[in-house]
Design a protein around this motif. Sequence first.
Motif, PDB file in Angstrom:
ATOM      1  N   ALA A   1      -3.019  84.436  16.653  1.00 14.07           N
ATOM      2  CA  ALA A   1      -1.669  84.165  17.159  1.00 14.07           C
ATOM      3  C   ALA A   1      -1.719  83.687  18.605  1.00 14.07           C
ATOM      4  O   ALA A   1      -1.001  82.754  18.993  1.00 14.07           O
ATOM      5  CB  ALA A   1      -0.808  85.416  17.041  1.00 14.07           C
ATOM      6  N   PHE A   2      -2.585  84.308  19.410  1.00 19.23           N
ATOM      7  CA  PHE A   2      -2.716  83.868  20.802  1.00 19.23           C
ATOM      8  C   PHE A   2      -3.306  82.460  20.869  1.00 19.23           C
ATOM      9  O   PHE A   2      -2.864  81.627  21.685  1.00 19.23           O
ATOM     10  CB  PHE A   2      -3.605  84.835  21.577  1.00 19.23           C
ATOM     11  N   ALA A   3      -4.288  82.171  20.014  1.00 17.66           N
ATOM     12  CA  ALA A   3      -4.888  80.830  20.011  1.00 17.66           C
ATOM     13  C   ALA A   3      -3.860  79.764  19.649  1.00 17.66           C
ATOM     14  O   ALA A   3      -3.858  78.662  20.212  1.00 17.66           O
ATOM     15  CB  ALA A   3      -6.072  80.789  19.036  1.00 17.66           C
ATOM     16  N   GLU A   4      -2.964  80.107  18.700  1.00 17.35           N
ATOM     17  CA  GLU A   4      -1.912  79.150  18.337  1.00 17.35           C
ATOM     18  C   GLU A   4      -0.986  78.872  19.518  1.00 17.35           C
ATOM     19  O   GLU A   4      -0.589  77.731  19.748  1.00 17.35           O
ATOM     20  CB  GLU A   4      -1.122  79.689  17.145  1.00 17.35           C
ATOM     21  N   ARG A   5      -0.639  79.929  20.258  1.00 11.70           N
ATOM     22  CA  ARG A   5       0.225  79.713  21.428  1.00 11.70           C
ATOM     23  C   ARG A   5      -0.525  78.970  22.530  1.00 11.70           C
ATOM     24  O   ARG A   5       0.041  78.133  23.228  1.00 11.70           O
ATOM     25  CB  ARG A   5       0.726  81.057  21.989  1.00 11.70           C
ATOM     26  N   TRP A   6      -1.810  79.263  22.675  1.00 14.17           N
ATOM     27  CA  TRP A   6      -2.621  78.657  23.740  1.00 14.17           C
ATOM     28  C   TRP A   6      -2.746  77.153  23.542  1.00 14.17           C
ATOM     29  O   TRP A   6      -2.750  76.382  24.503  1.00 14.17           O
ATOM     30  CB  TRP A   6      -3.990  79.320  23.760  1.00 14.17           C
TER      31      TRP A   6
ATOM     32  N   ARG B   1     -10.117  71.440   6.914  1.00 19.36           N
ATOM     33  CA  ARG B   1      -8.986  72.223   7.402  1.00 19.36           C
ATOM     34  C   ARG B   1      -9.402  72.960   8.667  1.00 19.36           C
ATOM     35  O   ARG B   1     -10.591  73.190   8.890  1.00 19.36           O
ATOM     36  CB  ARG B   1      -8.546  73.249   6.344  1.00 19.36           C
ATOM     37  N   PRO B   2      -8.431  73.376   9.496  1.00 21.32           N
ATOM     38  CA  PRO B   2      -8.787  74.176  10.675  1.00 21.32           C
ATOM     39  C   PRO B   2      -9.440  75.488  10.250  1.00 21.32           C
ATOM     40  O   PRO B   2      -8.933  76.191   9.371  1.00 21.32           O
ATOM     41  CB  PRO B   2      -7.445  74.425  11.373  1.00 21.32           C
ATOM     42  N   ALA B   3     -10.563  75.803  10.859  1.00 21.70           N
ATOM     43  CA  ALA B   3     -11.292  77.013  10.469  1.00 21.70           C
ATOM     44  C   ALA B   3     -10.562  78.272  10.904  1.00 21.70           C
ATOM     45  O   ALA B   3     -10.552  79.273  10.196  1.00 21.70           O
ATOM     46  CB  ALA B   3     -12.702  76.991  11.054  1.00 21.70           C
ATOM     47  N   LEU B   4      -9.948  78.229  12.062  1.00 20.37           N
ATOM     48  CA  LEU B   4      -9.280  79.406  12.606  1.00 20.37           C
ATOM     49  C   LEU B   4      -7.777  79.243  12.445  1.00 20.37           C
ATOM     50  O   LEU B   4      -7.129  78.563  13.232  1.00 20.37           O
ATOM     51  CB  LEU B   4      -9.648  79.585  14.082  1.00 20.37           C
ATOM     52  N   SER B   5      -7.214  79.855  11.404  1.00 24.14           N
ATOM     53  CA  SER B   5      -5.776  79.758  11.177  1.00 24.14           C
ATOM     54  C   SER B   5      -5.287  81.025  10.518  1.00 24.14           C
ATOM     55  O   SER B   5      -6.043  81.749   9.864  1.00 24.14           O
ATOM     56  CB  SER B   5      -5.447  78.550  10.281  1.00 24.14           C
ATOM     57  N   MET B   6      -4.010  81.297  10.693  1.00 19.15           N
ATOM     58  CA  MET B   6      -3.417  82.499  10.114  1.00 19.15           C
ATOM     59  C   MET B   6      -3.419  82.431   8.592  1.00 19.15           C
ATOM     60  O   MET B   6      -3.521  83.458   7.916  1.00 19.15           O
ATOM     61  CB  MET B   6      -1.996  82.672  10.645  1.00 19.15           C
ATOM     62  N   ARG B   7      -3.339  81.240   8.044  1.00 19.88           N
ATOM     63  CA  ARG B   7      -3.366  81.092   6.586  1.00 19.88           C
ATOM     64  C   ARG B   7      -4.714  81.551   6.024  1.00 19.88           C
ATOM     65  O   ARG B   7      -4.775  82.221   4.989  1.00 19.88           O
ATOM     66  CB  ARG B   7      -3.091  79.633   6.215  1.00 19.88           C
ATOM     67  N   ASN B   8      -5.796  81.183   6.714  1.00 17.66           N
ATOM     68  CA  ASN B   8      -7.116  81.620   6.263  1.00 17.66           C
ATOM     69  C   ASN B   8      -7.255  83.137   6.357  1.00 17.66           C
ATOM     70  O   ASN B   8      -7.883  83.773   5.502  1.00 17.66           O
ATOM     71  CB  ASN B   8      -8.200  80.950   7.100  1.00 17.66           C
ATOM     72  N   LEU B   9      -6.694  83.724   7.411  1.00 16.63           N
ATOM     73  CA  LEU B   9      -6.746  85.178   7.537  1.00 16.63           C
ATOM     74  C   LEU B   9      -5.958  85.839   6.410  1.00 16.63           C
ATOM     75  O   LEU B   9      -6.390  86.851   5.852  1.00 16.63           O
ATOM     76  CB  LEU B   9      -6.180  85.594   8.899  1.00 16.63           C
ATOM     77  N   ALA B  10      -4.785  85.276   6.068  1.00 15.60           N
ATOM     78  CA  ALA B  10      -3.989  85.828   4.966  1.00 15.60           C
ATOM     79  C   ALA B  10      -4.743  85.725   3.648  1.00 15.60           C
ATOM     80  O   ALA B  10      -4.732  86.663   2.832  1.00 15.60           O
ATOM     81  CB  ALA B  10      -2.655  85.097   4.872  1.00 15.60           C
ATOM     82  N   LEU B  11      -5.427  84.608   3.429  1.00 13.06           N
ATOM     83  CA  LEU B  11      -6.210  84.445   2.205  1.00 13.06           C
ATOM     84  C   LEU B  11      -7.336  85.472   2.140  1.00 13.06           C
ATOM     85  O   LEU B  11      -7.593  86.066   1.080  1.00 13.06           O
ATOM     86  CB  LEU B  11      -6.774  83.023   2.144  1.00 13.06           C
TER      87      LEU B  11
ATOM     88  N   ARG C   1       5.587  76.448   6.807  1.00 10.52           N
ATOM     89  CA  ARG C   1       4.838  77.078   5.715  1.00 10.52           C
ATOM     90  C   ARG C   1       4.226  78.402   6.174  1.00 10.52           C
ATOM     91  O   ARG C   1       3.081  78.729   5.862  1.00 10.52           O
ATOM     92  CB  ARG C   1       3.762  76.136   5.198  1.00 10.52           C
ATOM     93  N   ARG C   2       5.021  79.187   6.901  1.00 13.02           N
ATOM     94  CA  ARG C   2       4.535  80.467   7.402  1.00 13.02           C
ATOM     95  C   ARG C   2       4.789  81.621   6.436  1.00 13.02           C
ATOM     96  O   ARG C   2       4.257  82.721   6.634  1.00 13.02           O
ATOM     97  CB  ARG C   2       5.205  80.793   8.738  1.00 13.02           C
ATOM     98  N   LEU C   3       5.592  81.389   5.395  1.00 10.55           N
ATOM     99  CA  LEU C   3       5.891  82.488   4.483  1.00 10.55           C
ATOM    100  C   LEU C   3       4.657  82.944   3.718  1.00 10.55           C
ATOM    101  O   LEU C   3       4.549  84.117   3.337  1.00 10.55           O
ATOM    102  CB  LEU C   3       6.996  82.074   3.499  1.00 10.55           C
ATOM    103  N   PHE C   4       3.715  82.027   3.480  1.00 15.75           N
ATOM    104  CA  PHE C   4       2.495  82.419   2.763  1.00 15.75           C
ATOM    105  C   PHE C   4       1.749  83.517   3.515  1.00 15.75           C
ATOM    106  O   PHE C   4       1.106  84.378   2.903  1.00 15.75           O
ATOM    107  CB  PHE C   4       1.592  81.202   2.566  1.00 15.75           C
ATOM    108  N   ASN C   5       1.816  83.496   4.836  1.00 18.44           N
ATOM    109  CA  ASN C   5       1.104  84.502   5.622  1.00 18.44           C
ATOM    110  C   ASN C   5       1.631  85.909   5.378  1.00 18.44           C
ATOM    111  O   ASN C   5       0.942  86.894   5.690  1.00 18.44           O
ATOM    112  CB  ASN C   5       1.206  84.166   7.110  1.00 18.44           C
ATOM    113  N   TRP C   6       2.857  86.021   4.849  1.00 15.05           N
ATOM    114  CA  TRP C   6       3.431  87.329   4.560  1.00 15.05           C
ATOM    115  C   TRP C   6       3.060  87.843   3.172  1.00 15.05           C
ATOM    116  O   TRP C   6       3.380  88.980   2.836  1.00 15.05           O
ATOM    117  CB  TRP C   6       4.956  87.269   4.684  1.00 15.05           C
TER     118      TRP C   6
END
Length: 728
Positions: free
Chosen positions: A384-389, A344-354, A22-27
């Motif tokens: 993005a770094f936190a997700e990889r970490w 929900r996770p507070a720190l996520s790319m989806r929240n940043l996109a929103l 579900r990464r397309l929403f981030n775009w």
Amino acid sequence: MWSPSNWYTPLRAMLETEIERRRLFNWFPVPLGLGVILYFLADREPSPAAPLAGLALSALAALLLRHRRRVMLVCIALGALFAGFGAGAWRAASIAAPALSRFHVGKLTGFVETLEQREKGVRLVVLVTALPGVEPQQRPRRVRVSTTATTLKPGDHIMATARLLPPPGPARPGGYDFARDAFFRGIGAVGSIAGKVTLAPAPSRPSRQLAWSITIDQARNALTERIATIGGGQAGAMAAALVTGKRGLITEPTNDDLRAAGIYHIVSISGLHMVLAAGTIFWLARALLALSPGLTLFWPIKKLAALAAMFGATAYCVFSGAEVATVRSLIMTLVMLGAILVDRPALSMRNLALAAIIVLLREPEALLGPSFQMSFGAVAALIAFAERWQERSPDPAAASWSWPLRPLWLSAVGIVVTTLLATAATAPFGVYHFQTFNPFGLLGNALALPFVSLIVMPAAVFGVLAYPFGLDWPAWALMGWASGLVLRLAHWVAGIERSTVVLPAFDALALALFALALLWLTLWTTALRYLAALPLCAGLALASDPTRPDILIERDGSGILVRGPEGRLVLAGKPSRFVLAQWLHADGDSRSPDDPALREGAACDARGCVIRLRDGRKVAYTRDRIAIVEDCLRADLVVTPLHANGSCTARLIDRAALTRDGATALGSSPGGNWRAYTAEDATRLRPWTRARPAPVVAPSSPEPGRAPATSLPAAATAEQAEDTSLLQ
């Protein structure tokens, strides 16, 4: 053997994986932002109805074709593009207000809406009630003026003689457009107040919105004065700026030290301050609620603490002036805290996109500014770094370390890694907008952020809570002490050789490639992200060889820069110090505007100057009408701040051309012709473009060296300098 399936099949598999995650929403914010950019590229103001109709049709098509995924995604992207375009048109239509069309001196009457103490005097935003000499349909709604009167306060209805001019356009083609920013702030003129300021009876009571704004600004000014007084000196001024957002008491040398150390962001209330303030409130509320066993067992204290943090962050935003960067930070913080409420996770790319979607729909003009680009770019890189970490295997050696080694190690690594990531993500945007790079920003942040995070911001929260009780002075004293340490560290870092590197300006295409590389690298999770190397390399190639003009001309003709035979810029005339600094930075020239070497290579007399280009052609800059005739016969290009009516065999740029085109840059093209770039296009009819009055013919015999009295470059460039300083 190479075949399309060798790369197509793996790419399709990776894309399918991204869709499953579900990464397309981030775009989604990307086509939304493209729509905003298309709106600003239009050469006339579009109707809001057209993009809204396109949005409705795209949404309907996506709904009807929802069973065909690819077509549906294309329709959604088109809908987002129309939404971004429509948001820009709607925003401009909703805040449209007249702007002054020409220089004006006369009586100004209005309410002081906001007031900010400066190093010398104060700066006011005045809600105009009367401006004699200006037609009512052309009268600005708000003006911003500077004055030496220090007894004024927000809410006063004043009368004074003001020197006003239209908000100036860019100091160079492609540079910062103050006029556009002023339009979206509702400011229709800038200038200064000359002479005495008197209080006048108000024609009516302030509106509810104005009264609310006045009340908040009065409270901000009172708290700013208290914090600055207790904190003392520049440390107190910095502490006050962190709490109230009033940065006027910070001197320019202090600002320069903070920029050179890479920590100027700490005096602009944005993401760092909002997260620290909300985090402190969240921790304090949760700790207090945890003291009660009944609340801990039967109430969701984590969610209650998140609600308290949301309320506190909102109050902090309102009290600090609710500037554009602060509002964006608040939106991002509220989205993060709201995720806690819905588990929900507070720190996520989806929240940043929103958060990006909300900001772009609310303030589409923010996309063009460095604050939006740098803040969202830095946060995207960190997430993005936190997700990889989180996907890595834990280090058993570090996990076995005893206290306090392990927390100290994690804190040190966290500061270094986050600073490196944020610096790498924001560097292209900083170089594009400011043409500077601070290589020791890692050192400055590593030394300063612990004091800001552990002492300054917690003390600020406790100080605000104790302020109504009159017990706040220990917090402000502690803030002043810690801020003083930060300033001393910044001054030390700024003293290191080449702490500020000036780089030449590159064009918007290179910036777009850098932005695409950052988006591609951070929004994908599979190996697909490594394709970001393609736009990154292309952007580096373009940025490494920027187009540099041979001639730069001030918008009122007060001065020019010409690239001499040795390839260095040579100065003629007297442009404003701010404009000259902008020109030099854009060329990658680290010389000071006061450097006498700038005039080496110019043959000057009382009437003007002559400078040779690298190809031998002559450029004449003249301030005398008789000299114009002579220079037209001997030079290849003649630039003058006067109005020239006669014929000229050379290329002539006079006052009328500069009034039409604004700041102008010229470059050589094949065949010995000139290629012109202008800051203002006469064919572009946008709400923020400067109204161009008919040229006024100058007197037949002006005094040599005297510019026409229809300009006010000092006030204009002072306004631009202050706003550009805040952007940095």
